[in-house]
Design an enzyme around this catalytic site. Sequence first.
Site, PDB file in Angstrom:
ATOM      1  N   HIS A 222      31.151 142.552  83.082  1.00  0.00           N
ATOM      2  CA  HIS A 222      32.071 141.739  83.869  1.00  0.00           C
ATOM      3  C   HIS A 222      33.328 141.369  83.085  1.00  0.00           C
ATOM      4  O   HIS A 222      34.164 140.590  83.552  1.00  0.00           O
ATOM      5  CB  HIS A 222      31.322 140.461  84.309  1.00  0.00           C
ATOM      6  CG  HIS A 222      31.964 139.706  85.408  1.00  0.00           C
ATOM      7  ND1 HIS A 222      32.362 138.383  85.285  1.00  0.00           N
ATOM      8  CD2 HIS A 222      32.280 140.061  86.672  1.00  0.00           C
ATOM      9  CE1 HIS A 222      32.889 137.967  86.418  1.00  0.00           C
ATOM     10  NE2 HIS A 222      32.856 138.956  87.283  1.00  0.00           N
ATOM     11  N   LYS A 224      37.009 141.368  81.348  1.00  0.00           N
ATOM     12  CA  LYS A 224      38.370 141.819  81.631  1.00  0.00           C
ATOM     13  C   LYS A 224      39.140 141.672  80.330  1.00  0.00           C
ATOM     14  O   LYS A 224      39.389 140.561  79.870  1.00  0.00           O
ATOM     15  CB  LYS A 224      39.048 140.968  82.706  1.00  0.00           C
ATOM     16  CG  LYS A 224      38.354 140.995  84.068  1.00  0.00           C
ATOM     17  CD  LYS A 224      37.374 139.887  84.226  1.00  0.00           C
ATOM     18  CE  LYS A 224      36.898 139.837  85.677  1.00  0.00           C
ATOM     19  NZ  LYS A 224      35.577 139.246  85.827  1.00  0.00           N
ATOM     20  N   ASP A 229      47.177 147.192  69.878  1.00  0.00           N
ATOM     21  CA  ASP A 229      47.401 147.377  68.434  1.00  0.00           C
ATOM     22  C   ASP A 229      46.641 146.383  67.559  1.00  0.00           C
ATOM     23  O   ASP A 229      47.012 146.159  66.407  1.00  0.00           O
ATOM     24  CB  ASP A 229      48.898 147.284  68.107  1.00  0.00           C
ATOM     25  CG  ASP A 229      49.704 148.426  68.711  1.00  0.00           C
ATOM     26  OD1 ASP A 229      49.084 149.435  69.111  1.00  0.00           O
ATOM     27  OD2 ASP A 229      50.938 148.301  68.802  1.00  0.00           O
ATOM     28  N   HIS A 396      39.568 131.682  91.977  1.00  0.00           N
ATOM     29  CA  HIS A 396      38.719 132.629  91.243  1.00  0.00           C
ATOM     30  C   HIS A 396      38.756 132.395  89.738  1.00  0.00           C
ATOM     31  O   HIS A 396      38.099 133.092  88.982  1.00  0.00           O
ATOM     32  CB  HIS A 396      39.175 134.065  91.566  1.00  0.00           C
ATOM     33  CG  HIS A 396      38.275 135.131  91.038  1.00  0.00           C
ATOM     34  ND1 HIS A 396      38.572 135.876  89.907  1.00  0.00           N
ATOM     35  CD2 HIS A 396      37.075 135.593  91.474  1.00  0.00           C
ATOM     36  CE1 HIS A 396      37.612 136.755  89.684  1.00  0.00           C
ATOM     37  NE2 HIS A 396      36.681 136.603  90.612  1.00  0.00           N
ATOM     38  N   LYS A 398      38.206 130.842  85.929  1.00  0.00           N
ATOM     39  CA  LYS A 398      37.060 130.339  85.184  1.00  0.00           C
ATOM     40  C   LYS A 398      37.601 129.555  83.987  1.00  0.00           C
ATOM     41  O   LYS A 398      37.866 130.111  82.920  1.00  0.00           O
ATOM     42  CB  LYS A 398      36.156 131.472  84.699  1.00  0.00           C
ATOM     43  CG  LYS A 398      35.637 132.384  85.841  1.00  0.00           C
ATOM     44  CD  LYS A 398      36.523 133.579  86.053  1.00  0.00           C
ATOM     45  CE  LYS A 398      35.905 134.696  86.855  1.00  0.00           C
ATOM     46  NZ  LYS A 398      35.391 134.405  88.144  1.00  0.00           N
ATOM     47  N   ASP A 403      37.873 117.010  77.105  1.00  0.00           N
ATOM     48  CA  ASP A 403      38.658 115.927  76.516  1.00  0.00           C
ATOM     49  C   ASP A 403      40.132 116.319  76.467  1.00  0.00           C
ATOM     50  O   ASP A 403      40.649 116.903  77.413  1.00  0.00           O
ATOM     51  CB  ASP A 403      38.112 115.578  75.127  1.00  0.00           C
ATOM     52  CG  ASP A 403      36.680 115.024  75.201  1.00  0.00           C
ATOM     53  OD1 ASP A 403      36.313 114.507  76.269  1.00  0.00           O
ATOM     54  OD2 ASP A 403      35.952 115.129  74.201  1.00  0.00           O
TER      55      ASP A 403
END
Length: 478
Positions: A222, A224, A229, A396, A398, A403
């Site tokens: 999952h 991404k 470089d 969508h 995450k 704090d």
Amino acid sequence: MSILQYPGSYLLSAIVILVYIFALFLASYAIWRARTPQGAVAWIVGLLSLPFIVIPLYLIFGRNRFFGYVRDRKEMDAETEKELKEQDSLPDLEVPPEGKLRELASIAQCCGQIGFTSSNKTQLLIDGQETFQSMREALESAQLYIVFQFYIFRDDDIGQAMAALLKKKALAGVKVYFLFDAIGTRLKRKFLDSLVHCGVEVGIFRSTKPWSTHFQINFRNHRKLIIVDGQIAFLGGLNVGDDYLGKWEAIGPWRDTHVRLEGPAAIAAQVSFLRDWYWITERVPDFNWTGSYPRGEADTLVLHSGPAEKRDSCLLLHTALINMAVERIWIANPYFVPPETLSRALELAQLRGVDVRIIVPSYSDNKWIFSASKTYQESALKSGIKIYEYTAGFLHQKVLLIDRSVACVGSANLDERSMFLNFEISSVMLGKEIVSDVERMLEHDFENSKKLELHDLTSRSFLKRFTSRALSLLSPIL
């Protein structure tokens, strides 16, 4: 005439007996391997009461360890570990964290990963237009190599544009590694051949090797991830597709978050891809493991997690982040169906006076998870946690804000699949600028959200509430 006298009845009886014996064997296995007592009981009851239905489900969804991978990993990781040990500069990248942050570094180190690295430049990328533009600029600047890994890659307008750029750089002599997940992505042979023809190395991540006897479609890569470089890395919630630009009418505006990291954190991200690529190809990519970086302010931990690890590092990371909070925990996540460990950690945080807020979608691309999530939202509201529904599109992202000192952006959802089954990657960032950026972003998201009250969920029809509770029992496989 007795039924046992009909032709084939003995064979049928033998098959039934064998199925129940096999179900008993799997039930015993579930006792040994299930993550929780509740999970073990659920599988045992299902296997012994409805074996013909539940056995196939258990074989596909019942295992939480990537056995084909683990079995071969000791042997196959020898080459990748050898490659990493030869890089004398890697230990010098790490900086010792203070206080409770040591727990996070220990999670990474026990999984053979790099801990916190210092002086990273960070850039928060909000939604598709800004993210893809920043990605294109970085890809254009590549001189040595490009890592391009996504769970979903679509052959549409943005996919074609990205592919054209990858082919252009490959033809210019830049090494390009293109990796996608076999479950999340469906690309035609013609599309892949066009990449290979231009010199792009293509890898397809599958749960098993072609020669493996393990049937494990439940595990998905999952992640991404883009690396340029060994200097710049991108990770977060966005895949490559026009839907991530809000161009799908059925979903509407797409609200997501990515992060650009420049500095030694990019090297930490390379460790993740090195292992994924070697699993697929059994070749070690030619990477840069040293470099001079522009000085930034953020100490950053890049943690990759998955079912091949000895520990549930994704769950440990999120639990540690929640437990360290003393003032606030702000979370934005599309699939809020957390394991009990996280639910209890959030509840305890609220009890000790922490401002716990969670932003969830007001609609979803997965109706089953959306329905199941209502049960967890209702429970959270009863414990005093604040829940907000994002109303300006499909949320969508995450993201966690702990704090006024820690921000986390990654690919992991707050569900059992991400915690235990998926291969994920997350960045934990310490720096005034990035934390302030995440704070402002989430404050804007709160302004575009509706605060839920307990009545909003308890007043739903009996059928909707029953369906949510029933689907919540399936949360490990949704």
